[in-house]
Design a protein around this motif. Structure first.
Motif, PDB file in Angstrom:
ATOM      1  N   ALA A 305       0.801  -1.227   0.000  1.00 43.84           N
ATOM      2  CA  ALA A 305       0.000   0.000   0.000  1.00 43.84           C
ATOM      3  C   ALA A 305       0.835   1.279   0.000  1.00 43.84           C
ATOM      4  O   ALA A 305       0.295   2.381   0.039  1.00 43.84           O
ATOM      5  N   CYS A 306       2.177   1.144  -0.008  1.00 41.88           N
ATOM      6  CA  CYS A 306       3.012   2.352  -0.023  1.00 41.88           C
ATOM      7  C   CYS A 306       2.887   3.053  -1.381  1.00 41.88           C
ATOM      8  O   CYS A 306       2.623   2.395  -2.396  1.00 41.88           O
ATOM      9  N   ARG A 307       3.099   4.353  -1.377  1.00 37.99           N
ATOM     10  CA  ARG A 307       2.936   5.114  -2.615  1.00 37.99           C
ATOM     11  C   ARG A 307       3.955   4.654  -3.663  1.00 37.99           C
ATOM     12  O   ARG A 307       3.628   4.509  -4.833  1.00 37.99           O
ATOM     13  N   ASP A 310       8.864   0.712  -4.767  1.00 35.42           N
ATOM     14  CA  ASP A 310      10.131   0.263  -4.172  1.00 35.42           C
ATOM     15  C   ASP A 310      10.380   0.942  -2.820  1.00 35.42           C
ATOM     16  O   ASP A 310      11.516   1.132  -2.412  1.00 35.42           O
ATOM     17  N   CYS A 311       9.295   1.295  -2.129  1.00 33.77           N
ATOM     18  CA  CYS A 311       9.411   1.963  -0.832  1.00 33.77           C
ATOM     19  C   CYS A 311      10.228   1.095   0.120  1.00 33.77           C
ATOM     20  O   CYS A 311      10.017  -0.115   0.216  1.00 33.77           O
ATOM     21  N   ARG A 312      11.164   1.734   0.829  1.00 31.83           N
ATOM     22  CA  ARG A 312      11.988   0.970   1.775  1.00 31.83           C
ATOM     23  C   ARG A 312      11.554   1.261   3.218  1.00 31.83           C
ATOM     24  O   ARG A 312      12.227   0.894   4.155  1.00 31.83           O
ATOM     25  N   HIS A 313      10.462   1.961   3.347  1.00 33.40           N
ATOM     26  CA  HIS A 313       9.852   2.226   4.652  1.00 33.40           C
ATOM     27  C   HIS A 313      10.838   2.903   5.607  1.00 33.40           C
ATOM     28  O   HIS A 313      10.975   2.508   6.759  1.00 33.40           O
ATOM     29  N   ARG A 314      11.552   3.894   5.083  1.00 33.76           N
ATOM     30  CA  ARG A 314      12.477   4.628   5.933  1.00 33.76           C
ATOM     31  C   ARG A 314      11.885   6.008   6.235  1.00 33.76           C
ATOM     32  O   ARG A 314      11.556   6.288   7.382  1.00 33.76           O
ATOM     33  N   GLY A 318       4.111   8.900   1.862  1.00 36.16           N
ATOM     34  CA  GLY A 318       3.079   7.934   1.473  1.00 36.16           C
ATOM     35  C   GLY A 318       3.437   6.506   1.852  1.00 36.16           C
ATOM     36  O   GLY A 318       2.907   5.559   1.274  1.00 36.16           O
ATOM     37  N   CYS A 319       4.329   6.343   2.839  1.00 35.04           N
ATOM     38  CA  CYS A 319       4.685   4.984   3.268  1.00 35.04           C
ATOM     39  C   CYS A 319       3.573   4.435   4.177  1.00 35.04           C
ATOM     40  O   CYS A 319       3.315   4.975   5.248  1.00 35.04           O
ATOM     41  N   ALA A 320       2.943   3.379   3.755  1.00 36.52           N
ATOM     42  CA  ALA A 320       1.812   2.816   4.495  1.00 36.52           C
ATOM     43  C   ALA A 320       2.251   2.206   5.825  1.00 36.52           C
ATOM     44  O   ALA A 320       1.496   2.185   6.793  1.00 36.52           O
ATOM     45  N   LEU A 321       3.490   1.731   5.856  1.00 32.83           N
ATOM     46  CA  LEU A 321       4.003   1.114   7.079  1.00 32.83           C
ATOM     47  C   LEU A 321       4.250   2.185   8.154  1.00 32.83           C
ATOM     48  O   LEU A 321       3.825   2.046   9.301  1.00 32.83           O
ATOM     49  N   LEU A 322       4.920   3.285   7.741  1.00 29.65           N
ATOM     50  CA  LEU A 322       5.172   4.374   8.683  1.00 29.65           C
ATOM     51  C   LEU A 322       3.851   4.954   9.170  1.00 29.65           C
ATOM     52  O   LEU A 322       3.706   5.284  10.354  1.00 29.65           O
TER      53      LEU A 322
END
Ligand code: GDP
Ligand code: ZN
Length: 348
Positions: A305-307, A310-314, A318-322
């Motif tokens: 679900a990240c924008r 290749d989001c690394r959630h840092r 739009g990072c869905a995890l953060l």
């Protein structure tokens, strides 16, 4: 430290010994094949590899009366790579030894890197990994997460065992509080004590009908629990033969131990344990970032679900995890744990 170079003569001797050994194994395989063709073996029967010593195996099977028996078996020349826990088809010879003629499909496999960092299977057909923790030594930082991520990536169900419950206060306690967080994620948590016989019934129930391995930090009580679960009778069945005890493979080979059901006089076999020092050291081998993230089961709904693909959630927008951490849908300690494991694995 300089590695001693073998002289040419020494090298020649080593090669000669190895060639002779291979030759002997081949001759035996040929003899077995010839005997099979001559009909000198019994009918094909199902069995399970209980231990493995070079080219010879111990196969566990049931006799006509349903009792468990063990048979020293050789492999057919074309069968390689069998490990403890493998289901096999074998044929018995007149002297109760046997020949393994086929291997069954594996439902799961545990792997470890060998001396040359190649991943090698060490055991197969395991249904669950029991991760043992204790209040003493206290589970440090993200230790539990490391085991869980490793387990999730094998596809084998992890179960948490909080041993040494005799050291816990009646209510609460840090270890219990920590584990309740995992219970909330959906993991099975069993409180037990190898010392005062607490929770062993629940543990037996969890082990019933399944093949299990115990993993966990040194000192948490794995040996103590296994001693409790395997009564003498079982240990004797599983005991190494005199021949194999002297063999050099005994320290690393995994063994399959049948578990009798708790309290039943007839010792109905309902599950198995597979154990070895190598299996107890189960850990994170060769996982990439994606696999680590997926090893955190509550992250899974957010990972797509990240924008950015290749989001690394840092710190990506739009990072869905953060965002999930921000909203309290993911526990901040689990997220911090993820970051640490990822960074450790990346730098290691
Ligand atoms: P392993 O390294 O995980 O195999 O742990 P061990 O089984 O060798 O146990 C480590 C220490 O913890 C030993 O001194 C055990 O006697 C002790 N121990 C194991 N289980 C319990 C338990 O349930 N309660 C308490 N108080 N001590 C335990
Ligand atoms: Zn992201």
């Amino acid at each position: 430290m300089s590695r001693r170079k073998l002289t040419r003569q020494q090298r020649w001797r080593v090669e000669k010994v190895q060639a002779e050994r291979a030759e002997r194994a081949n001759r035996r395989a040929e003899r077995d094949d010839a005997a099979l063709e001559a009909g000198a073996h019994g009918a094909e029967r199902p069995g399970r590899v209980a231990a493995h010593f070079g080219r010879s195996l111990e196969v566990e099977a049931r006799d006509a009366e349903g009792a468990l028996t063990r048979h020293r078996c050789h492999l057919r020349a074309n069968l390689e790579g069998l490990v403890t826990g493998d289901r096999v088809v074998w044929r018995e010879a007149a002297d109760a030894t046997g020949v393994v003629v086929a291997r069954g499909e594996r439902s799961s496999v545990l792997e470890r890197p060998d001396a040359r960092a190649q991943m090698r299977p060490v055991a197969a057909n395991i249904d669950q990994i029991l991760i043992v923790v204790a209040s003493e030594p206290a589970p440090y930082g993200n230790l539990i997460d490391r085991y869980l991520v490793a387990a999730e990536n094998t596809g084998i169900a992890p179960v948490l065992v909080l041993n040494k419950s005799d050291l816990l206060p009646d209510q609460g306690g840090d270890a219990r509080e920590l584990l309740s967080r995992y219970a909330a994620l959906g993991y099975t948590v069993i409180e037990a004590s190898a010392r005062v016989d607490h929770g062993l019934g629940a543990l037996h129930e969890q082990l019933d009908g399944r093949t299990s391995v115990f993993v966990g930090q040194s000192g948490v009580g794995k040996s103590s629990l296994i001693d409790r679960l395997l009564p003498e009778e079982t240990l004797r069945i599983g005991a190494l033969s005199e021949e194999s005890r002297k063999g050099k493979h005994t320290t690393t080979t995994a063994r399959l131990y049948p578990l009798p059901r708790d309290g039943e006089a007839g010792a109905v076999r309902e599950g198995d344990l597979i154990d070895s020092p190598g299996i107890r050291e189960f850990g994170l081998w060769h996982l990439d970032e994606q696999q680590i993230a997926e090893g955190f089961i509550e992250f899974r709904p957010f990972l797509d679900a990240c924008r950015f693909r290749d989001c690394r959630h840092r710190a990506e927008p739009g990072c869905a995890l953060l965002d999930a951490v921000e909203r309290g849908a993911i526990h901040p300690q689990r997220f911090a744990s993820f970051q640490r494991i990822r960074d450790d694995v990346a730098s290691g």
